[in-house]
Design a protein around this motif. Structure first.
Motif, mmCIF file in Angstrom:
data_model
loop_
_atom_site.group_PDB
_atom_site.id
_atom_site.type_symbol
_atom_site.label_atom_id
_atom_site.label_comp_id
_atom_site.label_asym_id
_atom_site.label_seq_id
_atom_site.Cartn_x
_atom_site.Cartn_y
_atom_site.Cartn_z
ATOM 1 N N TYR A 146 0.842 -1.203 0.000
ATOM 2 C CA TYR A 146 0.000 0.000 0.000
ATOM 3 C C TYR A 146 0.882 1.260 0.000
ATOM 4 C CZ TYR A 146 -2.920 -3.674 2.097
ATOM 5 O OH TYR A 146 -3.523 -4.858 2.379
ATOM 6 N N VAL A 147 1.900 1.241 0.861
ATOM 7 C CA VAL A 147 2.741 2.436 0.997
ATOM 8 C C VAL A 147 3.519 2.698 -0.287
ATOM 9 C CG1 VAL A 147 4.721 3.381 2.218
ATOM 10 C CG2 VAL A 147 2.949 2.223 3.491
ATOM 11 N N VAL A 148 4.147 1.655 -0.813
ATOM 12 C CA VAL A 148 5.006 1.866 -1.986
ATOM 13 C C VAL A 148 4.152 2.190 -3.219
ATOM 14 C CG1 VAL A 148 6.799 0.861 -3.441
ATOM 15 C CG2 VAL A 148 6.780 0.392 -0.999
ATOM 16 N N THR A 149 2.971 1.614 -3.301
ATOM 17 C CA THR A 149 2.104 1.944 -4.444
ATOM 18 C C THR A 149 1.730 3.426 -4.424
ATOM 19 O OG1 THR A 149 1.222 -0.293 -4.462
ATOM 20 C CG2 THR A 149 -0.050 1.361 -5.631
ATOM 21 N N VAL A 150 1.404 3.938 -3.244
ATOM 22 C CA VAL A 150 1.064 5.367 -3.166
ATOM 23 C C VAL A 150 2.276 6.224 -3.530
ATOM 24 C CG1 VAL A 150 0.395 7.233 -1.598
ATOM 25 C CG2 VAL A 150 -0.770 5.037 -1.469
ATOM 26 N N LEU A 151 3.445 5.814 -3.079
ATOM 27 C CA LEU A 151 4.621 6.647 -3.329
ATOM 28 C C LEU A 151 5.152 6.510 -4.752
ATOM 29 C CD1 LEU A 151 6.616 6.217 -0.005
ATOM 30 C CD2 LEU A 151 5.428 8.250 -0.802
ATOM 31 N N GLN A 152 5.044 5.311 -5.326
ATOM 32 C CA GLN A 152 5.790 5.047 -6.554
ATOM 33 C C GLN A 152 4.944 4.834 -7.801
ATOM 34 O OE1 GLN A 152 8.804 5.816 -5.550
ATOM 35 N NE2 GLN A 152 9.930 3.925 -5.767
ATOM 36 N N ALA A 153 3.665 4.530 -7.644
ATOM 37 C CA ALA A 153 2.914 4.090 -8.824
ATOM 38 C C ALA A 153 1.787 5.046 -9.201
ATOM 39 C CB ALA A 153 2.355 2.688 -8.581
ATOM 40 N N ILE A 162 -5.557 6.023 4.347
ATOM 41 C CA ILE A 162 -5.073 4.641 4.307
ATOM 42 C C ILE A 162 -3.546 4.614 4.315
ATOM 43 C CG2 ILE A 162 -5.003 2.551 2.890
ATOM 44 C CD1 ILE A 162 -7.850 3.227 1.952
ATOM 45 N N PHE A 163 -2.942 5.560 3.603
ATOM 46 C CA PHE A 163 -1.478 5.625 3.511
ATOM 47 C C PHE A 163 -0.852 5.842 4.898
ATOM 48 C CE2 PHE A 163 2.181 8.640 2.771
ATOM 49 C CZ PHE A 163 3.067 7.715 2.253
ATOM 50 N N VAL A 164 -1.322 6.855 5.611
ATOM 51 C CA VAL A 164 -0.729 7.144 6.926
ATOM 52 C C VAL A 164 -1.077 6.034 7.923
ATOM 53 C CG1 VAL A 164 -0.627 8.787 8.839
ATOM 54 C CG2 VAL A 164 -0.672 9.625 6.492
ATOM 55 N N ALA A 165 -2.298 5.505 7.833
ATOM 56 C CA ALA A 165 -2.675 4.412 8.745
ATOM 57 C C ALA A 165 -1.781 3.198 8.510
ATOM 58 C CB ALA A 165 -4.140 4.032 8.531
ATOM 59 N N THR A 166 -1.430 2.959 7.254
ATOM 60 C CA THR A 166 -0.573 1.809 6.966
ATOM 61 C C THR A 166 0.820 2.011 7.554
ATOM 62 O OG1 THR A 166 -1.790 1.470 4.918
ATOM 63 C CG2 THR A 166 0.313 0.343 5.122
ATOM 64 N N ILE A 167 1.331 3.234 7.453
ATOM 65 C CA ILE A 167 2.640 3.493 8.059
ATOM 66 C C ILE A 167 2.552 3.287 9.568
ATOM 67 C CG2 ILE A 167 4.374 5.280 8.510
ATOM 68 C CD1 ILE A 167 3.809 6.375 5.733
ATOM 69 N N LEU A 168 1.482 3.770 10.176
ATOM 70 C CA LEU A 168 1.302 3.540 11.618
ATOM 71 C C LEU A 168 1.313 2.049 11.922
ATOM 72 C CD1 LEU A 168 -1.560 5.855 12.955
ATOM 73 C CD2 LEU A 168 0.864 6.284 12.764
ATOM 74 N N TYR A 202 -6.002 4.601 15.667
ATOM 75 C CA TYR A 202 -5.892 5.493 14.511
ATOM 76 C C TYR A 202 -5.652 4.719 13.222
ATOM 77 C CZ TYR A 202 -6.278 9.076 17.877
ATOM 78 O OH TYR A 202 -6.775 9.860 18.861
ATOM 79 N N ILE A 203 -5.135 3.493 13.355
ATOM 80 C CA ILE A 203 -5.028 2.633 12.168
ATOM 81 C C ILE A 203 -6.432 2.404 11.615
ATOM 82 C CG2 ILE A 203 -4.497 0.273 11.430
ATOM 83 C CD1 ILE A 203 -2.207 0.366 13.567
ATOM 84 N N VAL A 204 -7.396 2.328 12.513
ATOM 85 C CA VAL A 204 -8.784 2.177 12.090
ATOM 86 C C VAL A 204 -9.409 3.535 11.767
ATOM 87 C CG1 VAL A 204 -11.062 1.472 12.895
ATOM 88 C CG2 VAL A 204 -9.083 0.036 13.369
ATOM 89 N N ALA A 205 -9.068 4.545 12.570
ATOM 90 C CA ALA A 205 -9.761 5.832 12.425
ATOM 91 C C ALA A 205 -9.295 6.623 11.199
ATOM 92 C CB ALA A 205 -9.574 6.671 13.684
ATOM 93 N N LEU A 206 -7.998 6.591 10.888
ATOM 94 C CA LEU A 206 -7.522 7.447 9.792
ATOM 95 C C LEU A 206 -8.133 7.076 8.434
ATOM 96 C CD1 LEU A 206 -3.760 8.109 10.669
ATOM 97 C CD2 LEU A 206 -5.729 9.573 11.051
ATOM 98 N N PRO A 207 -8.194 5.777 8.083
ATOM 99 C CA PRO A 207 -8.906 5.477 6.828
ATOM 100 C C PRO A 207 -10.362 5.940 6.888
ATOM 101 C CG PRO A 207 -7.671 3.557 7.558
ATOM 102 C CD PRO A 207 -7.609 4.562 8.672
#
Lengths: 219, 596
Positions: free
Chosen positions: B195-202, B219-225, B285-290
């Motif tokens: 998820y993270v690399v797709t947002v950054l690279q694709a 979703i991006f920030v929640a995934t990093i968390l 916040y993993i749940v709340a941010l998305p």
């Protein structure tokens, strides 16, 4: 501070045509390398938390220092040589020298396998010491931390196996091979760094982590 | 914040520079629908698995409520069963339903489509992620069938009691639970890296970070968390497992049981709590941010208004993500930790209310003077805002040490976290399903059944959880199999408990209607058309609906603007898709332009 610059943009204002905007990636590295960096961050947090847990447990009066197998010094040297081998392969790959890639991969892999064997010997040595007790936190931590580090090395060896097979099949250094060797080298250096921190703080002398904590103001 | 289209003329840009990816093309039915590497199929696999195990969690909550509402009535529920229901309900809902559905389900479906990619960057690893998740779910579910049943240690699994005899599931239940958690984390890490690399690279050409829809940001920030927080749970699970299986003493102090000294000694139970909550609070916040991100996009679309304060919304997501790592010990005020810690963590807890409040204000200001359509997704979004505000405010109470201590072991806490972490995110999941179901199936969900589902769920949830706050205030303790007769709990509490149980069953029934609607509409629902909500975001601009393999047909999209071009002055339609070249944006009739 590219990320901060990006998130300071005002997308609701009129902007350049698409040509003027980056086409763009926030990070220039290949996707696999970015993925590896994030994975290394995850692994870093894992071992950081283990060190914190170890330090936290040391504060209790019942803490008894664990044994410090001398063999770990030798194993550390082997892992350093493994990392040197992978770096050799990486440099050769960048220069397009297939023989150097093969030599570096072979040396790096063999030294790393020797490191793993040495760790297993250290485990067996520890079992033989008087008053061996799994309920002793220092001993349990030693097994847990070295096992988790070993598992990560083992995962690296799988990737190394793929890269090595590719190196022997290829007649010259092609792009996927260079990428694979590069990722292996980064992973090896990182795991070496992790091991040096673990070994230096926890398994090479009783007072090192105390000194660090005192420097940070926690003791 | 409506803006005029930039005056660019020669603007139809070829999708160059973003290299085409080598898509994996399935060669058999098995690799197309079962061992699929297509993120959309993986998303649906994740979602169906999460919803299935979530239904088990729902049934467990009914069983708990039956016991609490009508104690000494159901002979098949004994105290051990009750604690096992509590434990499995909590773990299933937080980890295996909410985390998996938001990140594995919506993350997989929406990220590639919303950023304009053909698929995730590591499709094979993405497929493995799902199968490891499924294995984790199966291992967890297997604990229902082992000798002694599943763990009854409470969803926090605190040692030493979680692995001591006398706790339900001490034999196999706790072992399977810990193994399942470790597997879940391994599986999630595989997906999370994608998820993270797709947002950054694709991202598609022109899709700058600040043109991303807020759903992707959430979703991006929640995934990093999650990537940074789950290792703490992994460490805690592995160490706890070793304590249980190999007799180590990471968390086990010296214990005398039935007059005999156990072979443990010197471990620190508090250490487990720190590790657990170092994961546990970011998990909120993993749940709340998305959920925050999805709500932002949905209210913008259904109110035909650009999101208010987009940049501040992004910054708030990032700030909340950062702050969520320094508040964990507010879950441990009663653990006996240093009081100065309590002061620090109370302060950080209150500080996190600031970026959260910014988001709430911005949602309300987006709605303000908007052209609000009371569609089912919009109703659920508004319900989320209200509910999150409710739960957030009781969170401010509990964030203060002096208020938390007397309330900590009461139903007030149960009510608080169900509002903020149970009901609120579930509302967003419903909103998202109603909104994106047409994208996934090509058909609309039935509106009448949707309205019924919404109103029963919304009103019912409040009739369950508002009285629960009251019960907490009068001192009804949580974690009790039955209260019995006490001096401080009024007799009316029992009546209220009966009422709550009846409401829980009614709300549960509404979910059955929802599941029926999902199944019925997949075949009989009204055909959706290309872009039924007239949304600007890329997922609705695909070559076909539902999107096919590779998402975009022969040509990937090019992005010309941000995701919030609603009610743009001087433009004929009230929305401008992100990928529509400026020269193709139809101008409004002159009379309308004059009115602008």
């Amino acid at each position: 501070m590219g990320f901060l610059r990006h998130i300071a943009e005002k997308p609701w204002l009129p902007q350049d045509a698409v040509e003027g905007l980056h086409a763009e990636r926030a990070i220039a590295a290949p996707a696999a390398k970015t993925g590896l960096r994030f994975f290394l961050a995850v692994v870093g947090v894992l071992f950081f938390l283990l060190v914190v847990a170890y330090a936290e447990r040391m504060r209790f009066e019942s803490w008894r220092p664990g044994p410090q197998p001398f063999l770990l010094w030798l194993n550390t040297a082997l892992l350093v040589l493994g990392s040197v081998g992978l770096q050799w392969a990486r440099t050769a790959a960048n220069r397009g020298q297939i023989d150097g890639v093969r030599g570096g991969l072979a040396a790096g892999g063999l030294f790393t396998i020797a490191f793993m064997a040495g760790q297993i010997v250290a485990w067996r040595q520890l079992r033989g010491v008087p008053f061996f007790d799994m309920a002793s936190p220092a001993i349990a931590f030693f097994y847990l931390i070295t096992a988790l580090h070993g598992l990560h090395v083992l995962g690296g060896l799988v990737a190394w196996g793929r890269a090595t097979a590719r190196a022997w099949r290829a007649a010259e250094v092609v792009r996927p091979l260079r990428g694979g060797v590069d990722l292996c080298a980064v992973y090896w250096h990182f795991l070496l760094g992790v091991w040096l921190v673990l070994f230096g703080l926890l398994f090479s002398g009783q007072g090192n982590i105390d000194v660090l904590l005192a420097l940070c103001g926690f003791r | 914040m409506a803006h005029a289209e930039p005056a660019v003329v020669s603007d139809i840009v070829p999708p160059a520079e973003v290299p085409e990816v080598d898509l994996y093309h399935a060669k058999s039915w098995l690799t197309k629908y079962v061992f699929s590497q297509d993120a959309k199929v993986i998303a649906i696999q994740y979602s169906l698995t999460a919803i299935s195990i979530g239904l088990v969690g729902l049934v467990l909550s009914w069983l708990m409520r039956l016991q609490l509402g009508f104690p000494a009535t159901f002979s098949f529920i004994d105290p051990s069963d009750y604690y096992q229901y509590v434990t499995m309900h909590g773990m299933i809902m937080v980890i295996y339903l909410l985390t998996a559905l938001f990140l594995g389900g919506f993350g997989n479906y929406l990220i590639p489509l919303m950023v304009g990619a053909r698929d995730m960057v590591f499709p094979y690893v993405n497929m493995l992620s799902y199968w490891v998740y499924l294995l984790a779910v199966l291992v967890l579910a297997a604990s229902f069938f082992t000798p002694g049943g599943p763990s009854g240690a409470g969803w926090t699994l605190y040692p030493p009691q979680s692995i001591l005899s006398g706790t339900p599931g001490q034999e196999w239940g706790i072992v399977l639970m810990l193994v399942s958690l470790a597997l879940f984390i391994v599986g999630f890490t595989m997906g999370g890296l994608n998820y993270v690399v797709t947002v950054l690279q694709a991202r598609a050409r022109g899709m700058t970070l600040m043109r991303l829809p807020l759903t992707v940001w959430g979703i991006f920030v929640a995934t990093i968390l999650a990537l940074l927080a789950f290792p703490a749970l992994f460490v805690a699970a592995v160490m706890s497992l070793l304590d249980r299986l190999l007799g180590t003493s990471f968390f086990m102090p010296h214990i005398v049981e039935m007059g005999a000294s156990l072979p443990y000694g010197g471990g620190s139970p508090i250490l487990f709590q720190h590790l657990f909550w170092f994961f546990g609070h970011p998990e909120v916040y993993i749940v709340a941010l998305p959920a925050f991100g999805i709500v932002s996009d949905l209210i913008s679309t259904h109110a035909r208004r650009n999101i208010f304060g987009y940049r501040m919304m992004v910054w708030a997501i990032v700030a909340i993500g950062g702050l969520s790592f320094v508040v964990w010990a507010h879950h441990m005020y009663v653990s006996g930790m240093n009081p100065y810690f309590g002061f620090f963590f109370a302060t950080t807890t209150l500080v996190i209310a600031i970026p959260t409040a910014i988001k709430v204000y911005n949602w309300v200001l987006t709605l303000w003077r908007g052209n609000i359509h009371f569609t089912v997704p919009m109703l659920f979004c508004i319900a989320f805002i209200v509910t999150f505000l409710n739960g957030g405010i009781t969170g401010l109470f509990l964030g203060n040490v002096s208020v938390d201590v007397p309330l900590s072991d009461t139903m007030f806490v149960v009510a608080h976290f169900h509002m903020v972490m149970g009901v609120a995110p579930i509302f967003v999941i419903f909103a998202a399903i109603y909104h994106w179901y047409p994208l996934m199936t090509g058909r609309m969900l039935n509106e009448a059944l949707g309205q019924f589902h919404f109103w029963v769920t919304f009103v019912g949830a409040y009739l369950i959880f508002l009285p629960l706050h009251y019960l907490g205030f009068v001192g009804v303790p949580r974690r009790y199999f039955e209260i019995g007769e006490t001096g401080f709990v009024p007799a009316s509490a029992a009546t209220l408990n009966e009422f709550i149980t009846v409401m829980a069953l009614i709300v549960g029934f509404a979910q059955v209607v929802f599941i029926g609607n999902l199944a019925w509409s997949a075949f009989r629902g009204r055909l959706a058309g290309r872009n039924p909500w007239r949304a600007t975001t890329l997922e609705w601009q695909t070559a076909e609906l539902p999107p096919g393999h590779g998402n975009w047909g022969p040509t990937p999209p090019v992005v010309y603007r941000w995701a919030y071009a609603y009610s743009v002055p001087g433009v004929a339609d009230d929305f401008v898709p992100q990928n529509l070249p400026p020269s193709q944006v139809a101008a409004a009739h002159p009379s309308v332009r004059a009115a602008d």
